[in-house]
Design an enzyme around this catalytic site. Structure first.
Site, PDB file in Angstrom:
ATOM      1  CB  ALA A 115      18.505 -45.075 -21.461  1.00 10.23           C
ATOM      2  CG  ASP A 158      25.359 -39.834 -20.786  1.00  7.65           C
ATOM      3  OD1 ASP A 158      26.179 -39.727 -21.725  1.00  7.65           O
ATOM      4  OD2 ASP A 158      24.595 -38.911 -20.465  1.00  7.65           O
TER       5      ASP A 158
HETATM    6  O1  PMV Z   1      24.224 -35.480 -14.344  1.00  8.81           O
HETATM    7  P1  PMV Z   1      24.575 -36.655 -15.156  1.00  8.81           P
HETATM    8  O2  PMV Z   1      24.311 -37.933 -14.427  1.00  8.81           O
HETATM    9  O3  PMV Z   1      24.024 -36.638 -16.535  1.00  8.81           O
HETATM   10  O4  PMV Z   1      26.173 -36.659 -15.300  1.00  8.81           O
HETATM   11  C1  PMV Z   1      26.889 -35.579 -15.830  1.00  8.81           C
HETATM   12  C2  PMV Z   1      28.355 -35.900 -15.787  1.00  8.81           C
HETATM   13  C3  PMV Z   1      29.248 -34.765 -16.258  1.00  8.81           C
HETATM   14  O5  PMV Z   1      30.605 -35.230 -16.191  1.00  8.81           O
HETATM   15  C4  PMV Z   1      29.119 -33.558 -15.347  1.00  8.81           C
HETATM   16  C5  PMV Z   1      28.918 -34.351 -17.683  1.00  8.81           C
HETATM   17  C6  PMV Z   1      29.351 -35.350 -18.745  1.00  8.81           C
HETATM   18  O6  PMV Z   1      28.745 -35.350 -19.817  1.00  8.81           O
HETATM   19  O7  PMV Z   1      30.299 -36.125 -18.526  1.00  8.81           O
END
Ligand code: PMV
Length: 338
Positions: A114, A155
């Site tokens: 974010a 994300d």
């Molecule tokens: O831990 P978080 O919420 O940032 O998620 C990571 C998700 C993964 O698939 C493990 C890594 C990614 O960048 O997709």
């Protein structure tokens, strides 16, 4: 002087984590946990980043413009990397004062992505770059790779496009999912972990066990594809089964922990149709799929073993405010990558 503010939401990974790093899809939704960046142009040929709220500390960071993006400082790595990406494309790079703000505790729900998106969007606007969502994604994703080394970009896509999206590695596909309801309850395990550590752990396991891990990723991908229609058609029992199956495969990757497992089992025992961890694992959050009648019992179970996090889901993506007028970035609606 004009001040530009951009605000971007956090995210909750629903299905497909880890596999999405290796070319498979995932489904992610946004959460109403916002990070903002306010940018003012200056004449001092420096970047100044001030952040009053980062892990309960006030951080102020300064660098000459020609050093931006080199030797990223740990505390402000994502913001600086975002500025570096934008400055590299600006016709007339100039000094910038960037003030970021957000929650003191982000529960692993996407504050790094974010902040990257908010800083990139605000700086791009301040410097007159009229970026589409896709261009903003590519720049912000490059910034995350510079700051974190690895990551699928899911994300970043969530923070930009908002809502619930179908995402494939590096933005190969970014598609909106129409979800009339998102009946999930989020539980925080009490520990914030490094995504990088768990992504690296899975990478090492994959090196030792390439055939088995590839099959697990393929199976996660099949579950995620199936879950897409279960979610949009509101077939909750089917979606619950798929979440539990995805959790089993995440267990096999070794990313679950006792505190997360306690929350997951407690939510299921309290009536959740399905429950799984969200994100890299090792801590942070889980979520449970709840029917209205079981909501209170599941919330109580989560609060008994951790903390229920009350946040709206499926909120809009990044928004920019200039002189009290708020609008979305151009080309807002998510689509497949061209
Ligand atoms: O831990 P978080 O919420 O940032 O998620 C990571 C998700 C993964 O698939 C493990 C890594 C990614 O960048 O997709």
């Amino acid at each position: 002087m004009k001040t530009i503010t951009a605000r971007a939401p956090g995210k909750l990974m629903l299905l497909g984590e880890h596999a999405v790093v290796y070319g498979y899809p995932c489904i992610v939704t946004t959460v109403g946990l916002y990070v903002s960046a306010t940018v003012t142009l200056t004449n001092d040929h420096r970047l100044t980043i001030s952040t009053p709220n980062l892990r309960h500390q006030k951080i102020t960071f300064q660098k000459p413009l020609d050093e931006i993006g080199q030797d990223l400082s740990v505390e402000t790595a994502f913001a600086e990397a975002a500025v570096a990406q934008i400055l590299a494309r600006a016709a007339a790079p100039t000094g910038l004062l960037v003030h970021t703000d957000g929650p003191t505790l982000s529960y692993g729900l996407g504050s790094s992505s974010a902040v990257t998106v908010a800083v990139a969007a605000a700086c791009a606007h301040a410097l007159g770059l009229n970026l589409t969502n896709r261009e903003l994604f590519d720049l912000a994703y490059a910034a995350v790779l510079a700051a974190q080394g690895k990551g699928s970009g899911f994300d970043i896509a969530a923070a930009i496009y908002g809502g619930t999206i179908w995402f494939e590695t590096a933005g190969k596909a970014i598609e909106p999912l129409i979800c009339p309801e998102l009946p999930f309850l989020i539980g925080y395990s009490g520990a914030k972990v490094s995504t990088r550590r768990f992504v690296d752990g899975v990478a090492q396991l994959r090196q030792r066990q390439p055939t088995h891990i590839e099959r697990i990723f393929q199976q996660i991908s099949e579950l995620t594809k199936d879950a897409r229609s279960a979610l949009t058609n509101q077939e909750w029992q089917r979606l619950g089964d798929l979440l539990d199956l995805n959790q089993g495969l995440l267990d096999s990757l070794g990313v679950n922990t006792p505190p997360l497992a306690r929350l997951i089992f407690a939510a299921r025992e309290a009536g959740a149709l399905g429950a799984k961890l969200s994100g890299a694992g090792g801590g942070d959050c889980m979520f449970a799929l709840s029917q209205p009648a079981d909501r209170q019992a599941i919330m109580a179970a989560i609060n008994h073993h951790g903390q229920w996090i009350d946040l709206p889901l499926g909120v809009p993506g990044v928004q920019i405010t200039v002189d009290d007028h708020t609008y979305n970035t151009p080309n807002r609606s998510p689509r497949s990558a061209e």
